[in-house]
Design an enzyme around this catalytic site. Sequence first.
Site, PDB file in Angstrom:
ATOM      1  N   SER A 592     -28.759   5.633 -43.651  1.00  0.00           N
ATOM      2  CA  SER A 592     -28.016   4.378 -43.771  1.00  0.00           C
ATOM      3  C   SER A 592     -28.983   3.197 -43.645  1.00  0.00           C
ATOM      4  CB  SER A 592     -26.904   4.330 -42.715  1.00  0.00           C
ATOM      5  OG  SER A 592     -26.000   3.283 -42.980  1.00  0.00           O
ATOM      6  N   ASP A 667     -19.241   8.296 -50.912  1.00  0.00           N
ATOM      7  CA  ASP A 667     -19.535   7.388 -49.795  1.00  0.00           C
ATOM      8  C   ASP A 667     -18.802   6.068 -50.006  1.00  0.00           C
ATOM      9  OD1 ASP A 667     -20.661   5.770 -47.831  1.00  0.00           O
ATOM     10  OD2 ASP A 667     -22.645   6.673 -48.020  1.00  0.00           O
ATOM     11  N   HIS A 699     -20.158   9.034 -46.174  1.00  0.00           N
ATOM     12  CA  HIS A 699     -21.389   8.525 -45.567  1.00  0.00           C
ATOM     13  C   HIS A 699     -22.004   9.519 -44.578  1.00  0.00           C
ATOM     14  CE1 HIS A 699     -24.230   5.352 -44.912  1.00  0.00           C
ATOM     15  NE2 HIS A 699     -23.948   5.224 -43.632  1.00  0.00           N
TER      16      HIS A 699
END
Length: 728
Positions: A592, A667, A699
Amino acid sequence: MKYLKFTFHICLFFTAIVSAQTKDITLEDIWNGTFRTEGLDALHSMANGQQYSVLNFDRAARNTTIDIYDYKTLEKVKTLVSANDLEAIPYFSDYTFSADESQVILATGEESIFRRSSRGHYYVYNVATGTLSLISEEKIQEPTFSPNGNQVAFAFNNNLYVKNLTSGETIQITFDGVKNSIINGITDWVYEEEFAFVRAFDWNADGSQIAYIRFDETNVPEFSMDVYGEALYQTQEVFKYPKAGEVNSEVSLHIYNLKNEKTTKVEVGADVEYIARMAWTKKADVLSAQVLNRHQNNLELFAYNTTTNTKKVLLKETDKAYVDVTDNLTFLKDNSFIWTSEKDGFNHIYHYSNEGELINQVTKGNWEVTNYYGFNEKAKTIYYQSVENGSINRDVYAVKLNGRNKIRLTSKEGTNNADFSADFSYFINTFSDAKTPPEYTLNNASSGKVIKLIKNNEALVEKLSEYNITSKEFSTISINGNDLNMWMVKPADFDVSKKYPLLMFQYSGPGSQQVANSWISSNDYWYQLLAKKGYVIACVDGRGTGYKGADFKKITQKELGKYEVEDQIEVAKKLGSLDYIDADRIGIWGWSFGGFMSSNCLFKGNDVFKMAIAVAPVSSWRFYDSIYTERYMTTPQENASGYDENSPINHVDKLKGNFLLVHGSGDDNVHVQNTMRLAEALIQANKQFDWAIYPDKNHGIYGGKTRLHLYTKMTNFIDANLGDKIND
């Protein structure tokens, strides 16, 4: 090496059992539940202050129960409800008591919507009669008891409803809810993700009114994701997602009066972009709300009186960067209130009058309050958690409302987190450090003295004694004028005369922390596997991370990815100068925000890093959501250079090392668009790289054997690019 300050060294397990370690950790061990810890699920202190409830799941019997325990003896008093005794439902996954604890909402068949939201079937269980009643035949969201327990409010299809549990009648109180257009009482995607709440409605103290936030997302741009599934044709998930600089939902605050069945709109102010929090005060006719401008650097807390239809601003906070929303607002019996703020440079507790006048700053110092547990009205005492004992540790404290007589209630150095009884006579402390899995103890709330051990995960300790486990070392490293927290894991047979490849991990997002003295995570087990292979693994929290004060955290304002990347590159250089690190074999990885970082580090630090792995990375903050991104960057229209100069997309030409790019196609948070645009830039720059797209994974990239597959791929990539001379 003067720049390395080793403050202390923690072994994961006692020396006495090291000699018994014979097994090597495998990827299968990590992801099949072998190292699962035990806990106290859905812990709830009963109103009498002498008992607590826990959600227990018997895996063998496939049965869920709510069990009541006595604080003094820790013995189970009774099973309040067992799924085996309920014909209507085979199991339940969560529970919520009514205020008088005569009824319980049981959740079953829950299905996830986004990160925090879900819908399911919910039943009301009557404790006295043992009867069960279904709230709605439909799958609903956020059922919530009224204060007297006679009614339940809930959301369905973007509208709000109230069910009378006595008559069984359900009334609808909003009527304009439409998917991807109008939402009543439930947050939109970006509020859920960035303001971290789903239920946007609340009962007042006497149950006569319900306040709710209405989201008009009609003009918010839509984002669509293909869902491949198993059918002949894929489907599409379409939802509203405001990217940086784009149109947000128009939010408004409303109050529904159940007596006259009328709705009142509360005027929140012309410059208000976000209604970040709302909460009724102790007075049934006074509602509070925290509102922000779009830059999130101007916060107001106001009180609205439903009797006089008047609004009063209780306090204002401004900041050159941004003001954090607090979850710790607590109204006392006299309607004075507790507030937490970092306005003096560190996050601390404040006491204000009911008119918003500062009575006193309760806590002070160059350290941060990290959790607020509550206020004991009888003892005039506040309970909180802080990093007073070092920014990687957490301790529990008690202090009088006037700021005097502070007591440290926990004694073990590591991470302590408290759950207090309703009358603040006891607390259950959860303690862990890098060598100790979670321990649960019953403590006296006045002195902190441990009364009894509840659970200590001894079975896991025994299991881990069979494995080859190495140590985790905590230290600080001086980088760019700052002493940064660091941990390092070395091979068990570490030899200072040898050269080892180095893998760095980081996240680096604003206010985050990866270097913490707490029990190890799944990634830590992976690092043990890599250490066994002959790698040194290190993690450093650079500028912009949390728990070292506002100035340290907010230095990255308008420049996400600048100072953080500079710090990681400099860390790699300094660690690479150590005698036992092979400077030609340094890699970095992250997920991320960490993937954004690892990409930039490989490109900008092409003379330092040989390889990088970026999982679900942001590749340009132009692609990410408005609330998070603009809090730190303002809008792209205002700060184009800040967005573009720190975007990995604009530095692909610098790539020299080996790069693995990973994303889930489903995601909803960091869209796969980020990876696709980065991949296209790499292709057009004629830069070779490896990549993997996980179909329909969000995610977290998990489900079935997904994590095992992902970590196998990453391990193989590291071996291929850092481990070529590992056994020389």
